[in-house]
Design an enzyme around this catalytic site. Structure first.
Site, PDB file in Angstrom:
ATOM      1  N   CYS A 168       0.799  -1.225   0.000  1.00 40.11           N
ATOM      2  CA  CYS A 168       0.000   0.000   0.000  1.00 40.11           C
ATOM      3  C   CYS A 168       0.830   1.273   0.000  1.00 40.11           C
ATOM      4  CB  CYS A 168      -0.938   0.005   1.214  1.00 40.11           C
ATOM      5  SG  CYS A 168      -2.137  -1.355   1.222  1.00 40.11           S
ATOM      6  N   HIS A 247      12.073   1.640   6.021  1.00 41.60           N
ATOM      7  CA  HIS A 247      11.887   0.211   5.737  1.00 41.60           C
ATOM      8  C   HIS A 247      12.394  -0.618   6.915  1.00 41.60           C
ATOM      9  CE1 HIS A 247      11.524  -3.519   3.651  1.00 41.60           C
ATOM     10  NE2 HIS A 247      11.433  -2.981   2.441  1.00 41.60           N
ATOM     11  N   HIS A 339      -2.618  20.253   5.851  1.00 45.50           N
ATOM     12  CA  HIS A 339      -3.544  19.162   5.552  1.00 45.50           C
ATOM     13  C   HIS A 339      -2.818  17.827   5.684  1.00 45.50           C
ATOM     14  CE1 HIS A 339      -6.109  22.338   3.903  1.00 45.50           C
ATOM     15  NE2 HIS A 339      -5.044  22.745   3.222  1.00 45.50           N
ATOM     16  N   HIS A 343      -3.246   7.353   4.595  1.00 43.12           N
ATOM     17  CA  HIS A 343      -3.612   6.096   3.942  1.00 43.12           C
ATOM     18  C   HIS A 343      -4.840   5.485   4.612  1.00 43.12           C
ATOM     19  CE1 HIS A 343      -3.543   2.093   2.363  1.00 43.12           C
ATOM     20  NE2 HIS A 343      -3.145   1.557   3.505  1.00 43.12           N
ATOM     21  N   HIS A 372     -14.902   5.335   3.641  1.00 45.59           N
ATOM     22  CA  HIS A 372     -16.327   5.023   3.590  1.00 45.59           C
ATOM     23  C   HIS A 372     -16.821   4.872   2.155  1.00 45.59           C
ATOM     24  CE1 HIS A 372     -20.697   6.046   3.730  1.00 45.59           C
ATOM     25  NE2 HIS A 372     -20.657   5.274   4.793  1.00 45.59           N
ATOM     26  N   ASN A 376     -10.409   0.647   1.073  1.00 45.42           N
ATOM     27  CA  ASN A 376      -8.947   0.664   0.995  1.00 45.42           C
ATOM     28  C   ASN A 376      -8.554   0.251  -0.418  1.00 45.42           C
ATOM     29  OD1 ASN A 376      -6.202   0.337   1.175  1.00 45.42           O
ATOM     30  ND2 ASN A 376      -6.243  -1.116   2.876  1.00 45.42           N
TER      31      ASN A 376
END
Length: 465
Positions: A168, A247, A339, A343, A372, A376
């Site tokens: 992702c 990572h 802002h 994710h 919503h 995802n």
């Protein structure tokens, strides 16, 4: 004396042109977003309550305990009834996918979003110098980037990259590739394409750590047009300020918490382990430690140093206690960020980041509404969140937007954008932004299937209708 003066003048001229070249090269290394297009699948791919119930009932490997688990997961997920799934689910073949199903799913997105993006920007496919595609779970041959090049008949000298297995957080990894290529080549156009193929990755078993992914992931994607051509700055939407990648693959616990594998019966799926929240927190903290000095004002950093020294002095000799829940940042990120583009990994992910950074519901609204409405959508989810902010006309010239993403590995990647001009296009939210946020985010799954909670495992039977 005259020779000395001449040499001094020559040195000054050389220094002047060296600085001028450095400044000019630096400007050519900037990374701008000219435009982007999020993908909205057709309505016949919409996953409502009734349909999702039918899909779950088709899995004959599930029992009452798995039904109760799934009901609890979907009710608390923050996902609504208008998300999208792959076509293979609607034909009832999710347990027997073909390679063609995965490729068709991607091609629908490619040709819709890339076509709209290039047409709106007035850019020909032959003008694209760099193509970066990330789809983690569909390693096709020829690559997906090659399919795009073939379809749009792009130039033979185009530089292309095809990323798989990045999870992702792949959007910002792709962006890092674009940024680094821009450092070596002037006046280039780049096309970044990000999505995930769900068709070949439906899990048909009963391992709870693997059926959870079926509840969370939905179809989506985004195509982004970028450039480092400073003469196009007036057309740009965003300017990249910095990007940090973290990572934790060297940690076994982090590496194993989010991984594709087979269950005991040999059925392929995506395992989400119990150590996932801990791994995410660790990577998030380490990422913030690096990016904070790059994005926060000096006064905030100095204040943090003073407070830390005072706390350290006052707690000398005291024993450290254990803490529970999300770690709260000791600095005010709103002092350097307007802002927050988070994710949409799930309601718990959004809540956790909100608590850690002391964000308000206004700050979290774009991520909650995206989860919503679209679910995802893996690496592309960040761009739906950004599009929500734009559609709500929140993004003004000079504002700074922080993107935060997580991915298998385990990785946490973040970047900061500066808004170049006032923005207000609706993008993928154009026809429905006025309906958001709704009065309630509750989904009707509990109302429809709540009776399962009262069933006894010894007498339970799946209803026929």
């Amino acid at each position: 004396m005259e020779l000395l003066s001449f040499l001094l003048l020559l040195s000054i001229i050389y220094l002047f042109f060296t600085i001028l070249k450095w400044v000019n090269d630096k400007r050519d290394q900037e990374c701008y977003i000219l435009d982007y297009q999020c993908y909205k699948p057709t309505d016949d791919r919409m996953c409502g309550t009734e349909f999702c119930g039918e899909v779950i009932k088709r899995n004959k490997n599930l029992g009452l305990n798995e039904y109760k688990f799934l009901l609890k997961a979907i009710v608390s997920s923050g996902i609504g009834e208008q998300t999208y799934g792959p076509r293979i689910m609607f034909s009832g073949r999710e347990e027997s996918p073909t390679l063609a199903d995965g490729i068709l799913e991607m091609e629908e997105f490619f040709y819709d979003s890339i076509g709209k993006l290039l047409s709106r920007a007035g850019i020909s496919p032959q003008e694209i110098d760099l193509l970066v595609v990330n789809v983690s779970m569909l390693p096709a041959l020829p690559s997906l980037s090659s399919r795009i090049i073939n379809h749009y008949k792009m130039r033979q000298d185009i530089k292309s990259f095809n990323l798989t297995g990045m999870g992702c957080s792949a959007s910002l990894i792709s962006l890092d590739i674009v940024r680094n290529v821009f450092k070596s080549y002037k006046n280039k156009y780049a096309l970044l394409v990000t999505s995930e193929s769900l068709s070949p990755n439906w899990y048909a078993g009963n391992d709870r750590s693997m059926i959870l992914a079926n509840c969370l992931f939905r179809s989506g994607g985004c195509a982004i047009l970028l450039t480092n051509n400073k003469s196009l700055k007036h057309r740009a939407m965003f300017k990249l300020k910095c990007l940090v990648r973290t990572h934790h693959g060297a940690r076994d616990e982090s590496y194993d918490c989010c991984i594709q594998r087979e269950d005991e019966k040999g059925r392929m799926g995506f395992h989400l382990g119990k150590s996932l929240p801990k791994a995410a927190t660790r990577s998030f903290v380490d990422n913030l430690r690096v990016i904070s000095p790059k994005i926060l004002p000096v006064r905030e950093l100095l204040g943090f140093m003073v407070v830390s020294l005072v706390k350290k002095w006052n707690h000398r000799g005291s024993h450290k206690g254990t803490t529970q829940g999300p770690i709260k940042a000791a600095v005010n990120f709103k002092s350097g960020v307007n802002h927050f583009c988070i994710h949409t990994g799930g309601k718990a992910v959004i809540d956790g980041i909100g608590t850690s950074l002391a964000l308000t519901e206004y700050d979290l609204e774009p991520a909650r509404m995206t989860l919503h409405r679209f679910g995802n959508t893996s690496a592309s989810s960040l761009w739906y969140v950004l599009a929500y902010m734009e559609a709500k006309k929140r993004l003004k010239k000079g504002d700074r937007v922080l993107m935060i993403s997580f991915g298998a590995g385990f990785k946490c990647n973040s970047c900061l954008w500066e808004v170049v001009r006032d923005l207000g296009d609706g993008n993928v939210w154009k026809d429905e932004i006025d309906r958001y946020p709704p009065k309630s985010l509750a989904n009707p799954y509990m109302e429809k299937y709540g009776w399962i909670q009262n069933e006894d495992i010894s007498t339970f039977k799946i209803p026929e209708d």
